[in-house]
Design a protein around this motif. Sequence first.
Motif, PDB file in Angstrom:
ATOM      1  N   GLU A   1      -4.337   3.022   2.162  1.00 58.87           N
ATOM      2  CA  GLU A   1      -3.104   3.200   1.388  1.00 58.87           C
ATOM      3  C   GLU A   1      -2.379   1.864   1.212  1.00 58.87           C
ATOM      4  O   GLU A   1      -1.886   1.545   0.127  1.00 58.87           O
ATOM      5  CB  GLU A   1      -2.186   4.195   2.087  1.00 58.87           C
ATOM      6  N   ASN A   2      -2.349   1.059   2.267  1.00 60.90           N
ATOM      7  CA  ASN A   2      -1.717  -0.252   2.219  1.00 60.90           C
ATOM      8  C   ASN A   2      -2.404  -1.150   1.186  1.00 60.90           C
ATOM      9  O   ASN A   2      -1.741  -1.832   0.402  1.00 60.90           O
ATOM     10  CB  ASN A   2      -1.732  -0.897   3.604  1.00 60.90           C
ATOM     11  N   ALA A   3      -3.736  -1.128   1.179  1.00 61.56           N
ATOM     12  CA  ALA A   3      -4.480  -1.941   0.213  1.00 61.56           C
ATOM     13  C   ALA A   3      -4.165  -1.493  -1.213  1.00 61.56           C
ATOM     14  O   ALA A   3      -3.979  -2.332  -2.107  1.00 61.56           O
ATOM     15  CB  ALA A   3      -5.972  -1.840   0.490  1.00 61.56           C
ATOM     16  N   GLU A   4      -4.091  -0.184  -1.441  1.00 64.58           N
ATOM     17  CA  GLU A   4      -3.766   0.337  -2.767  1.00 64.58           C
ATOM     18  C   GLU A   4      -2.358  -0.084  -3.197  1.00 64.58           C
ATOM     19  O   GLU A   4      -2.133  -0.494  -4.334  1.00 64.58           O
ATOM     20  CB  GLU A   4      -3.886   1.866  -2.776  1.00 64.58           C
ATOM     21  N   LEU A   5      -1.408  -0.016  -2.276  1.00 68.70           N
ATOM     22  CA  LEU A   5      -0.036  -0.423  -2.594  1.00 68.70           C
ATOM     23  C   LEU A   5       0.050  -1.915  -2.909  1.00 68.70           C
ATOM     24  O   LEU A   5       0.817  -2.328  -3.785  1.00 68.70           O
ATOM     25  CB  LEU A   5       0.904  -0.053  -1.446  1.00 68.70           C
ATOM     26  N   LYS A   6      -0.743  -2.719  -2.221  1.00 67.71           N
ATOM     27  CA  LYS A   6      -0.773  -4.153  -2.529  1.00 67.71           C
ATOM     28  C   LYS A   6      -1.292  -4.394  -3.938  1.00 67.71           C
ATOM     29  O   LYS A   6      -0.765  -5.243  -4.661  1.00 67.71           O
ATOM     30  CB  LYS A   6      -1.636  -4.896  -1.502  1.00 67.71           C
ATOM     31  N   ARG A   7      -2.333  -3.645  -4.339  1.00 70.25           N
ATOM     32  CA  ARG A   7      -2.859  -3.783  -5.703  1.00 70.25           C
ATOM     33  C   ARG A   7      -1.797  -3.365  -6.724  1.00 70.25           C
ATOM     34  O   ARG A   7      -1.597  -4.038  -7.741  1.00 70.25           O
ATOM     35  CB  ARG A   7      -4.119  -2.931  -5.875  1.00 70.25           C
ATOM     36  N   ILE A   8      -1.105  -2.278  -6.452  1.00 66.61           N
ATOM     37  CA  ILE A   8      -0.061  -1.799  -7.361  1.00 66.61           C
ATOM     38  C   ILE A   8       1.065  -2.831  -7.466  1.00 66.61           C
ATOM     39  O   ILE A   8       1.557  -3.114  -8.568  1.00 66.61           O
ATOM     40  CB  ILE A   8       0.486  -0.436  -6.898  1.00 66.61           C
TER      41      ILE A   8
END
Length: 100
Positions: A71-78
């Motif tokens: 989830e953290n990785a996805e939020l960083k991409r966003i």
Amino acid sequence: MGVRKYPKELKARAIRVCQDSDRPVKEIAAQLGIGYETLRSWVRRAEAEGIEAEAGLAGTDAARVAELEAENAELKRINEILRLASSFFASEIDQTRRWS
């Protein structure tokens, strides 16, 4: 170049992330600041020995940590996408003000 010692917790976490993730070992190694060959050998050794990499976490806790890391990785991409979009629109607004 000398031999670099890594903390046991980092080694266990890195192995666990590799085992639980579909991401390439090279990408995970770069993210964690570990040499690719070092991490690859850790993972291969853990798989050969049949060791589940755990850093003192219960199975459900380890799964939750892996879920939160994804989830953290996805939020960083966003956030990166939003930062680029914000920069783009700010430059567009700036250009229209110059011509007004």
